[in-house]
Design a protein around this motif. Structure first.
Motif, PDB file in Angstrom:
ATOM      1  N   GLU A  69       0.920  -0.902  -0.283  1.00 15.14           N
ATOM      2  CA  GLU A  69      -0.166   0.017  -0.110  1.00 15.14           C
ATOM      3  C   GLU A  69       1.045   1.186   0.009  1.00 15.14           C
ATOM      4  OE1 GLU A  69      -3.722  -0.201   2.236  1.00 15.14           O
ATOM      5  OE2 GLU A  69      -3.025  -2.167   3.043  1.00 15.14           O
ATOM      6  N   HIS A  70       1.843   1.223   0.977  1.00 17.78           N
ATOM      7  CA  HIS A  70       2.525   2.531   0.972  1.00 17.78           C
ATOM      8  C   HIS A  70       3.598   2.737  -0.235  1.00 17.78           C
ATOM      9  CE1 HIS A  70       6.304   1.114   2.840  1.00 17.78           C
ATOM     10  NE2 HIS A  70       5.835   0.681   3.744  1.00 17.78           N
ATOM     11  N   GLU A  71       3.868   1.727  -0.844  1.00 17.38           N
ATOM     12  CA  GLU A  71       4.910   1.802  -1.838  1.00 17.38           C
ATOM     13  C   GLU A  71       6.375   2.216  -1.839  1.00 17.38           C
ATOM     14  OE1 GLU A  71       2.539   3.505  -5.073  1.00 17.38           O
ATOM     15  OE2 GLU A  71       1.419   2.053  -5.378  1.00 17.38           O
ATOM     16  N   ILE A  72       6.889   2.299  -0.668  1.00 18.73           N
ATOM     17  CA  ILE A  72       8.227   2.283  -0.606  1.00 18.73           C
ATOM     18  C   ILE A  72       9.107   1.032  -0.364  1.00 18.73           C
ATOM     19  CG2 ILE A  72      10.251   3.354   0.739  1.00 18.73           C
ATOM     20  CD1 ILE A  72       8.563   5.678  -0.152  1.00 18.73           C
ATOM     21  N   PRO A  73       9.710   0.556  -1.597  1.00 16.91           N
ATOM     22  CA  PRO A  73      10.155  -0.671  -1.426  1.00 16.91           C
ATOM     23  C   PRO A  73      11.150  -1.169  -0.889  1.00 16.91           C
ATOM     24  CG  PRO A  73      10.269   0.022  -3.749  1.00 16.91           C
ATOM     25  CD  PRO A  73       9.951   1.209  -2.855  1.00 16.91           C
ATOM     26  N   GLY A  74      12.206  -0.269  -0.804  1.00 19.25           N
ATOM     27  CA  GLY A  74      13.545  -0.566  -0.514  1.00 19.25           C
ATOM     28  C   GLY A  74      14.404   0.514  -0.281  1.00 19.25           C
ATOM     29  N   MET A  75      15.881   0.201  -0.050  1.00 20.59           N
ATOM     30  CA  MET A  75      16.961   1.381   0.290  1.00 20.59           C
ATOM     31  C   MET A  75      17.147   1.940  -0.889  1.00 20.59           C
ATOM     32  SD  MET A  75      18.396   3.128   2.165  1.00 20.59           S
ATOM     33  CE  MET A  75      19.091   2.448   4.028  1.00 20.59           C
ATOM     34  N   ASN A  76      17.362   0.686  -1.840  1.00 20.60           N
ATOM     35  CA  ASN A  76      17.651   1.168  -3.346  1.00 20.60           C
ATOM     36  C   ASN A  76      16.445   0.402  -4.220  1.00 20.60           C
ATOM     37  OD1 ASN A  76      18.902   0.326  -6.002  1.00 20.60           O
ATOM     38  ND2 ASN A  76      20.258   1.881  -5.425  1.00 20.60           N
ATOM     39  N   VAL A 108      15.068  13.845   0.804  1.00 23.88           N
ATOM     40  CA  VAL A 108      14.622  14.821   1.542  1.00 23.88           C
ATOM     41  C   VAL A 108      13.328  15.099   0.789  1.00 23.88           C
ATOM     42  CG1 VAL A 108      14.676  17.129   2.232  1.00 23.88           C
ATOM     43  CG2 VAL A 108      16.860  15.538   2.149  1.00 23.88           C
ATOM     44  N   TYR A 109      12.929  15.348  -0.389  1.00 26.70           N
ATOM     45  CA  TYR A 109      11.668  15.696  -1.093  1.00 26.70           C
ATOM     46  C   TYR A 109      10.772  14.364  -1.598  1.00 26.70           C
ATOM     47  CZ  TYR A 109      13.395  20.489  -0.557  1.00 26.70           C
ATOM     48  OH  TYR A 109      13.796  21.630  -0.176  1.00 26.70           O
ATOM     49  N   ASN A 110      11.605  13.657  -2.618  1.00 28.82           N
ATOM     50  CA  ASN A 110      10.600  12.947  -3.281  1.00 28.82           C
ATOM     51  C   ASN A 110      10.022  11.672  -2.449  1.00 28.82           C
ATOM     52  OD1 ASN A 110      11.071  14.463  -5.691  1.00 28.82           O
ATOM     53  ND2 ASN A 110      12.722  13.147  -6.363  1.00 28.82           N
ATOM     54  N   MET A 111      10.853  11.092  -1.306  1.00 31.47           N
ATOM     55  CA  MET A 111      10.314  10.051  -0.576  1.00 31.47           C
ATOM     56  C   MET A 111       8.898  10.269  -0.144  1.00 31.47           C
ATOM     57  SD  MET A 111      11.947   8.413   2.762  1.00 31.47           S
ATOM     58  CE  MET A 111      13.591   7.974   1.955  1.00 31.47           C
ATOM     59  N   ASN A 112       8.810  11.632   0.499  1.00 35.55           N
ATOM     60  CA  ASN A 112       7.326  11.772   0.994  1.00 35.55           C
ATOM     61  C   ASN A 112       6.257  12.329  -0.250  1.00 35.55           C
ATOM     62  OD1 ASN A 112       7.145  12.011   4.227  1.00 35.55           O
ATOM     63  ND2 ASN A 112       9.396  12.395   3.331  1.00 35.55           N
ATOM     64  N   ARG A 113       6.872  13.111  -0.816  1.00 35.32           N
ATOM     65  CA  ARG A 113       6.170  14.024  -1.927  1.00 35.32           C
ATOM     66  C   ARG A 113       5.596  13.178  -3.132  1.00 35.32           C
ATOM     67  NH1 ARG A 113       8.980  18.896  -4.609  1.00 35.32           N
ATOM     68  NH2 ARG A 113      10.155  17.195  -5.396  1.00 35.32           N
ATOM     69  N   ALA A 114       6.536  12.294  -3.560  1.00 39.34           N
ATOM     70  CA  ALA A 114       6.147  11.475  -4.772  1.00 39.34           C
ATOM     71  C   ALA A 114       6.225   9.745  -4.432  1.00 39.34           C
ATOM     72  CB  ALA A 114       7.306  12.030  -5.919  1.00 39.34           C
ATOM     73  N   HIS A 115       7.087   9.402  -3.748  1.00 38.96           N
ATOM     74  CA  HIS A 115       7.267   7.947  -3.646  1.00 38.96           C
ATOM     75  C   HIS A 115       6.382   7.336  -2.826  1.00 38.96           C
ATOM     76  CE1 HIS A 115      11.726   8.662  -5.123  1.00 38.96           C
ATOM     77  NE2 HIS A 115      10.954   8.845  -5.944  1.00 38.96           N
ATOM     78  N   LEU A 116       6.035   8.035  -1.664  1.00 38.51           N
ATOM     79  CA  LEU A 116       5.026   7.357  -0.620  1.00 38.51           C
ATOM     80  C   LEU A 116       3.686   7.618  -1.088  1.00 38.51           C
ATOM     81  CD1 LEU A 116       4.445   6.373   2.313  1.00 38.51           C
ATOM     82  CD2 LEU A 116       4.486   8.873   2.965  1.00 38.51           C
ATOM     83  N   SER A 117       2.961   6.676  -1.276  1.00 41.24           N
ATOM     84  CA  SER A 117       1.769   6.495  -1.965  1.00 41.24           C
ATOM     85  C   SER A 117       0.896   7.937  -1.109  1.00 41.24           C
ATOM     86  CB  SER A 117       1.072   5.389  -1.844  1.00 41.24           C
ATOM     87  OG  SER A 117      -0.557   5.612  -2.130  1.00 41.24           O
TER      88      SER A 117
END
Ligand SMILES: [Zn+2]
Length: 511
Positions: A69-76, A108-117
């Motif tokens: 659901e949240h779509e953050i799949p890994g460190m890389n 800093v930006y994309n993880m929260n703004r774009a990658h996290l569903s």
């Protein structure tokens, strides 16, 4: 609500291993944590996400769901839509390979703004919507409803100040390294360098307690993970003691530990644990014959795509996440064939414990997951009760299973599936396999083994994490002033914490 204290602090001590917490308490190095454990509920086996790495786990902690659901799949990981790797900072050298600017922007930006569903609200967003006063110290996940402009007057490095120009949406009070600070506290993060980050969190949190600025605070103490990577899990006794000092500092701002606890409920948790590392796998090299896409540095213009296997056209992306890894087929049309080739090679690599993939039906919907062990063979599984033997896992979910239970050292007694060596194995693997942004093949390293990152770094002689195995998957969880749900889960998971936080403030824990 009952008589629980009105305010809540969620303290995440990165990688806090239960055995090390217990030893720190025994040796007198962690008096505040000792007070919380003795007066509260201590869970020594709260299971992480898989891969058990910080970005995936942090997203599960703040959203209460898995990466399906949240779509953050890994460190890389490999961003299929943008056809590029995303690197959140496995190591400084890995960041250099992808470009420091890109790594910082992604983290800093994309993880929260774009990658996290956008479909999985964070606890900050849920509480902001309910007008609860939220606050956060530097943590990978900060997405909330309040706008924060970057600091203009701090000594950021030239590269950082050129990059960090954009506002973010965070909790009401946000302190993120030296980039965002919603109050003039006088606290400095030293550019967010490892070893001084806990002190910054403690400093700004003490300020917020003194000035009564929050009802919910996410207090992040990340340095324990850094120490444990460097010195091994045994080194945590020292760094947990350091984290305890920061907790004491925050509580002293309220007049002392008891005064603080009369006004605040406290949850202290690890996102995952750590296990010792003695050997590495260079997956990029092991799979070179299939054509591995190399890191693309956006600042460098080269005429051709730089491949890690220079003589072979790139056909796969290889994404190490410490003791886990993912492999992606670059061409959709080659997905099944490439998956079979990767699986065959991976099963023969020394140090790979489990190879996992997803079988799909004719409509491309997930049909069953496969967990293959080089020694024990394949275990096939799917949620629900259709086909094969139906079993119930310790969290009460039912699965149909077929094949080698030995792959996850599982037993079935009276219809109940037990796999203590691989806790919550089926739900964690299913979440990872059905995650839209995950690779086609997922790998879990054997105990003692780590995949080198794209900067060719690993933590031999120290500790690491990422696998499906219990050794790095089970972290400590302490609840003080927060009643556990009823019935209490037989196997706690980090995704249980967000619902506890929401319920504390009278919100529905289930979305
Ligand atoms: Zn770590």
């Amino acid at each position: 609500m009952s008589s629980s204290p009105p305010k809540l602090v969620l303290c995440v001590i990165d990688a806090m291993a239960p055995a090390m917490l217990e030893r720190a308490i025994e040796t007198g190095a962690a008096p505040v944590l000792e007070r919380l454990v003795s007066g509260g509920r201590y869970v020594p086996d709260c299971v992480a996400a898989f891969p058990s790495v910080t970005p995936v786990c942090a997203a599960s902690i703040v959203t209460g769901v898995g990466q399906d659901e949240h779509e953050i799949p890994g460190m890389n990981w490999f961003h299929r839509d943008e056809h590029r790797y995303v690197e959140y900072g496995s190591s400084f050298r890995a960041a250099q390979r992808f470009g420091i600017a890109r790594q910082l922007t992604d983290t800093v930006y994309n993880m929260n703004r774009a990658h996290l569903s956008q479909h999985t609200p964070t606890v900050f967003e849920r509480l902001d919507d309910a007008d609860v006063r939220t606050a956060g110290t530097t943590y990978l996940m900060y997405r909330g409803r309040h706008r924060h402009e970057p600091q203009r007057d701090t000594a950021l490095t030239r590269v950082a100040s050129a990059l960090m120009r954009h506002a973010v949406m965070g909790p009401r009070e946000l302190f993120y390294a030296d980039i965002f600070a919603s109050q003039r506290t006088g606290c400095r993060s030293g550019l967010g360098m490892p070893g001084v980050r806990d002190r910054h969190s403690g400093c700004v949190s003490a300020y917020m307690v003194e000035h009564d600025l929050f009802d919910f605070l996410l207090l992040s103490l990340p340095d324990n993970d850094w120490h444990s990577h460097k010195r091994g899990p045994e080194g945590q006794v020292h760094s947990i003691g350091q984290a305890d000092l920061q907790l004491a500092r925050v509580m002293n701002a309220a007049g002392g530990v008891e005064e603080f606890l009369s006004e605040h409920a406290v949850i202290v948790m690890a996102d995952h644990s750590q296990a010792p590392v003695t050997a590495t796998i260079a997956l990029q090299d092991e799979l070179a014959e299939l054509g591995v896409l190399g890191p693309t540095h956006p600042g460098r213009t080269t005429s051709s795509r730089p491949a890690h296997s220079p003589d072979v056209e790139p056909r796969i992306a290889v994404c190490p996440s410490q003791r886990a890894a993912m492999v992606y087929a670059l061409e959709e049309s080659e997905r099944d064939a490439m998956r079979a080739s990767v699986v065959a090679l991976a099963l023969a690599i020394d140090g790979i414990d489990l190879v996992m993939w997803l079988e799909r039906d004719a409509h491309d919907a997930p049909r069953e997951g496969v967990i293959a062990s080089p020694r024990h063979g394949e275990l096939r599984f799917a949620p629900g009760g259709a086909g094969g033997d139906v079993v119930i896992d310790p969290r009460g979910l039912s699965w149909s299973v077929e094949g080698a239970l030995a792959a996850i050292e599982a037993t079935v007694e009276g219809g109940r599936l037990l796999s203590p060596a691989y806790p919550d194995a089926l739900a964690r693997a299913w979440s990872a396999l059905t995650c839209r942004t995950s690779g086609e093949v997922l790998l879990s390293a054997a105990p003692g083994v780590e995949f080198i990152d794209w900067g060719r770094q690993a933590h031999v002689g120290g500790g690491s994490h990422g696998s499906l195995h219990a050794s790095d998957s089970l972290g400590a969880l302490v609840l003080h002033g927060v009643p556990p749900p009823e019935p209490e889960p037989a196997q706690w998971a980090i995704r249980d914490v967000a619902p506890l936080v929401l319920r504390h403030f009278g919100l529905d824990g289930a979305r």
